[in-house]
Write an enzyme that holds these catalytic residues in place. Structure first.
Site, PDB file in Angstrom:
ATOM      1  N   GLU A 169       0.824  -1.216   0.000  1.00  0.00           N
ATOM      2  CA  GLU A 169       0.000   0.000   0.000  1.00  0.00           C
ATOM      3  C   GLU A 169       0.853   1.257   0.000  1.00  0.00           C
ATOM      4  OE1 GLU A 169      -3.545  -1.351   2.966  1.00  0.00           O
ATOM      5  OE2 GLU A 169      -3.102   0.778   2.823  1.00  0.00           O
TER       6      GLU A 169
ATOM      7  N   CYS B 129      -5.002   2.270   7.593  1.00  0.00           N
ATOM      8  CA  CYS B 129      -3.754   1.731   7.075  1.00  0.00           C
ATOM      9  C   CYS B 129      -3.714   0.205   7.137  1.00  0.00           C
ATOM     10  CB  CYS B 129      -2.649   2.348   7.937  1.00  0.00           C
ATOM     11  SG  CYS B 129      -1.132   1.485   8.023  1.00  0.00           S
TER      12      CYS B 129
HETATM   13  N1  SAH Z   1       5.756   0.311  12.216  1.00  0.00           N
HETATM   14  C1  SAH Z   1       5.810   1.742  12.235  1.00  0.00           C
HETATM   15  C2  SAH Z   1       5.199   2.410  11.017  1.00  0.00           C
HETATM   16  C3  SAH Z   1       3.888   1.902  10.501  1.00  0.00           C
HETATM   17  S1  SAH Z   1       2.425   2.353  11.348  1.00  0.00           S
HETATM   18  C4  SAH Z   1       5.157   2.251  13.506  1.00  0.00           C
HETATM   19  O1  SAH Z   1       4.499   1.494  14.176  1.00  0.00           O
HETATM   20  O2  SAH Z   1       5.350   3.420  13.846  1.00  0.00           O
HETATM   21  C5  SAH Z   1       2.299   4.071  11.260  1.00  0.00           C
HETATM   22  C6  SAH Z   1       1.377   4.658  12.319  1.00  0.00           C
HETATM   23  O3  SAH Z   1       0.012   4.272  12.101  1.00  0.00           O
HETATM   24  C7  SAH Z   1       1.754   4.171  13.703  1.00  0.00           C
HETATM   25  O4  SAH Z   1       1.777   5.196  14.640  1.00  0.00           O
HETATM   26  C8  SAH Z   1       0.662   3.178  13.954  1.00  0.00           C
HETATM   27  O5  SAH Z   1       0.539   2.912  15.277  1.00  0.00           O
HETATM   28  C9  SAH Z   1      -0.543   3.846  13.308  1.00  0.00           C
HETATM   29  N2  SAH Z   1      -1.697   2.944  13.160  1.00  0.00           N
HETATM   30  C10 SAH Z   1      -1.704   1.634  12.861  1.00  0.00           C
HETATM   31  N3  SAH Z   1      -2.955   1.135  12.897  1.00  0.00           N
HETATM   32  C11 SAH Z   1      -3.770   2.148  13.226  1.00  0.00           C
HETATM   33  C12 SAH Z   1      -5.176   2.274  13.439  1.00  0.00           C
HETATM   34  N4  SAH Z   1      -5.998   1.229  13.315  1.00  0.00           N
HETATM   35  N5  SAH Z   1      -5.658   3.484  13.774  1.00  0.00           N
HETATM   36  C13 SAH Z   1      -4.844   4.558  13.894  1.00  0.00           C
HETATM   37  N6  SAH Z   1      -3.512   4.513  13.713  1.00  0.00           N
HETATM   38  C14 SAH Z   1      -2.975   3.329  13.378  1.00  0.00           C
END
Ligand code: SAH
Length: 365
Positions: free
Chosen positions: A112, A357
């Site tokens: 993605e 995401c």
């Molecule tokens: N692995 C890295 C980058 C990918 S996620 C990390 O965890 O930082 C990027 C951001 O999106 C992170 O802060 C993650 O916690 C957030 N994220 C993932 N799933 C989410 C959701 N369901 N709702 C809101 N934010 C989310």
């Protein structure tokens, strides 16, 4: 201004001959094109067409001799020569202009990428891995498991895809798509270097988001100090809780990474790079969004030059967390500000079309 990252990733000899052209510097492209019997000045043209005009095939590069282009295209089709561009597998546009892409890689894996336009900026949310091994409980990507790391070329291609689709220069990029960038630091740093030097995106417009891997935040800071240059991009750390106990419930891998150790490494990052660290904090109703927890978080971050980014949870189908009300989100933010913590709230974009995401891939593959 275009600033530089470690020259260690820029050595001409480091590129294997069958590597894709994306990710190569102008000097490397010039060396390559000379090997193909073309004059050196064509290296600059190739560089320009790859990174500024997003060429998908050498056939498109009309300034090159036609016969040579045809020969090269045959090699492209035979799989002997690879520019490094993926194919768009699926594209969807949200009413706010956000465009989500599913990209099909050479080996058939799907990743993605998201393009988020505003008046002044075009931001790309890039993936650093196919899937993710971190398995954070609230994250759709983690539910699908981990397949492999992305190469620098596959990261750069995502940015070029968005640039091409919007017909506009990308100004910002965030490593907040699929995957954990610090499990793939070498390729991520290589991609940042190329996006900065070759595509022309300022490092200050880039953010690397990590959930934290012991020792890797320090390593990232130190990689940037080779050649006495420091990274200028922003480090964002996904904290999501105000103490270790709750954090390890949400993020299973945090069991091996005590809260204090994580914060200590972030302090070192600040010391080495001089760059303020961002902390991301997903707000989950009834779980980590109370004012008492805001107080605890403020206490943890007291005296630390940082910034808190609150992210109201985007519901995913696999788990039962709840998104807090706007009132509760604003209350939490205000409490942090009252405790002198720089705080902003990030309301997600593109939710109308296909949710959070990692979810798009889960639905479409
Ligand atoms: N692995 C890295 C980058 C990918 S996620 C990390 O965890 O930082 C990027 C951001 O999106 C992170 O802060 C993650 O916690 C957030 N994220 C993932 N799933 C989410 C959701 N369901 N709702 C809101 N934010 C989310």
């Amino acid at each position: 201004m275009v600033s530089a990252v470690p020259s260690s990733v820029d050595s001409v000899t480091s590129t294997p001959p069958d590597a894709p052209l994306l990710g190569r510097s102008q000097a490397e492209l010039t060396a390559w094109i000379q090997e193909q019997g073309q004059p050196a000045y064509r290296g600059k043209q190739l560089h320009q067409w790859l990174y500024q005009r997003q060429a998908r095939s050498l056939m498109e590069i009309s300034v090159f001799p036609k016969v040579w282009r045809e020969q090269m295209t045959q090699r492209e089709h035979a799989g002997e020569l690879d520019l490094g561009r993926s194919k768009i597998h699926f594209r969807s546009v949200a009413p706010d202009g956000t465009v989500k892409f599913l990209l099909r890689l050479k080996d058939g894996h799907i990743i993605e990428t998201v393009g988020m336009p505003s008046d002044k900026r075009l931001t790309v949310c890039v993936s650093s891995q196919v899937g993710c091994p971190m398995a954070c409980d609230f994250c759709a990507t983690g539910k699908g498991g981990f397949q492999r790391n992305l190469t620098a070329a596959e990261i750069i291609d995502q940015v070029l895809t968005v640039q091409e689709d919007f017909d506009r220069r990308v100004s910002n990029l965030v490593f907040m798509g699929m995957g954990e960038p610090l499990l793939n630091t070498k390729e991520v740093v290589k991609a940042i270097h190329c996006l900065n030097q070759d595509v022309g995106i300022g490092q200050r417009g880039m953010t690397v988001s990590t959930v934290g891997i012991p020792g890797r935040i320090r390593q990232l800071a130190e990689m940037g100090t080779l050649d006495e240059r420091t990274p200028q991009f922003t480090l964002a750390v996904s904290l999501h809780a105000s103490n270790q106990e709750l954090r390890q419930k949400l993020i299973p891998t945090a069991r091996k990474y005590p809260f204090e150790d994580l914060l200590e490494e972030c302090r070192e990052y600040l010391l080495i790079t001089g760059r303020r660290v961002s902390f991301e904090y997903i707000l989950l109703a009834g779980l980590n969004d109370s004012l008492r927890q805001a107080d605890e978080l403020a206490k943890q971050l007291r005296g630390f030059q940082s910034h808190v980014n609150l992210i109201p949870y985007n519901p995913i189908t696999e788990v039962d967390y709840k998104r807090p009300s706007r009132e509760s989100v604003e209350g939490f933010a205000q409490r942090l500000r009252d405790r002198h913590i720089a705080t902003s709230v990030r309301y997600s974009r593109g939710l109308e079309a296909d949710a959070a995401c990692g979810q798009l891939r889960a639905q479409k593959v």
